[in-house]
Design an enzyme around this catalytic site. Sequence first.
Site, PDB file in Angstrom:
ATOM      1  N   ASP A   1     -66.452 -31.241 -18.588  1.00 14.18           N
ATOM      2  CA  ASP A   1     -66.258 -30.495 -17.343  1.00 14.18           C
ATOM      3  C   ASP A   1     -67.357 -30.967 -16.396  1.00 14.18           C
ATOM      4  O   ASP A   1     -68.521 -30.570 -16.519  1.00 14.18           O
ATOM      5  CB  ASP A   1     -66.374 -28.993 -17.644  1.00 14.18           C
ATOM      6  CG  ASP A   1     -66.254 -28.136 -16.382  1.00 14.18           C
ATOM      7  OD1 ASP A   1     -66.398 -28.693 -15.271  1.00 14.18           O
ATOM      8  OD2 ASP A   1     -66.051 -26.928 -16.515  1.00 14.18           O
TER       9      ASP A   1
ATOM     10  N   THR B   1     -63.966 -29.350 -10.522  1.00 14.40           N
ATOM     11  CA  THR B   1     -63.557 -28.775  -9.247  1.00 14.40           C
ATOM     12  C   THR B   1     -63.671 -29.898  -8.229  1.00 14.40           C
ATOM     13  O   THR B   1     -64.245 -30.956  -8.503  1.00 14.40           O
ATOM     14  CB  THR B   1     -64.472 -27.605  -8.831  1.00 14.40           C
ATOM     15  OG1 THR B   1     -65.829 -28.046  -8.918  1.00 14.40           O
ATOM     16  CG2 THR B   1     -64.264 -26.393  -9.721  1.00 14.40           C
TER      17      THR B   1
END
Length: 415
Positions: free
Chosen positions: A200, A226
């Site tokens: 991540d 993100t």
Amino acid sequence: MSALEATDPDIFHIIQSERRRQREDLELIASENYTSAAVMEATGSVLTNKYAEGLPGKRYYGGCEEVDKIEELARSRAIQLFQVDGCEIGANVQPHSGAQANGAIYLATLKPGDVLLGLDLSNGGHLTHGSSANSSGKIYHAVHYRVDASGRIDMDQVREVALRERPKLIMTGASAYPRFWDFAAFRSVADEVGAILVADIAHVAGLVATGHHPNPFPHADYVSTTTHKTLRGPRGGLVLAKADRMKGLNSAVFPGLQGGPLLHVIAGKAVAFGEALRPSFKDYSAKVLENAQVMAETLMEQGFALVSGGTDNHLMLLDFSERPYSGKDAEEALGKAGITVNKNTVPNEKRSPFITSGVRIGSPAMTTRGMGKAEARQIALWITEALEGWQKPEVLASVRQRVQALTAGFPVPGL
Ligand code: DSN
């Protein structure tokens, strides 16, 4: 925004106030940034009117010819940003957020009760890496590794936990970890226990894309991120995976987890990925690192304790365990001084997550405004002054005045 002003003055005026706040204050929240005007135009476009469940060329709705081109561009630019030689990858640009991106990876790879190993939340990990408060910790059997006494991830401990718990999936990445990740070492542990490896990279994506942080490929099987932190796009999520894993991943995103993709946001992602492919973004990322280094060195020189003794990336974590104030006190005092940060737990935290003993500080947003090393040093000195005078309104007001004089000279792009 004349239409908005006429239709809904309440919302219009709140947005105007938020514009002012973003312009006047100094944004040091490590996970925030300012997108370009081009990204905001794409994100605020007519694309919000379109349904497009499915993937380009395989939709459940008519009229998707134009949005197909947008999603294809977003996908191919994402792949270009993160691919490494000899490792074929694919991308799914539909996740609405980083949490959805991680949820899709879990759905594609785990069954309820399977063991998921990630960094402990209070040691810098993320809610979606198996916190008991999050679905990842409720659906799967989550176990955690921690940082060592020096504030760094200790691969011997990771290996020990992995050998004991036999995870099906090992998660790397964090919300508040200031050091590089050794993805090759995690791959070796994952191979030893037969686990899938996920990275991540939400915080460091822009640094990875520009070669300023190790790339998780070819080691990781999946990479989530993100799009709005160091990558400087619109708020959203993205998953990349080795090519042979894309079919299962795509089905996990839709119909597994989500319905219609947000094509207006995907268009914003495509624009941001295009910007990140330009040489100027590489220069920007280098400056993000430089500014973080200067702030970290200045704060340490002023006597602050930083978790792990510094930073390799865009963020640092100040540890107030030995100070009279908490993370919450510091966040409030700095807020009054016009400096926006967030309170954050530190390793071996003794206070609640609502109070905490630290603050997290990041350089991406101030660097986007064009601030450099001189400003980074000045800002660290103002942080020191504000925290030393944390109970003195006159000190905080005086720092605020100087902060706002500085921000006035560094316009926010797109505002
Ligand atoms: N909430 C984000 C952050 O601030 O790091 C992570 O998702």
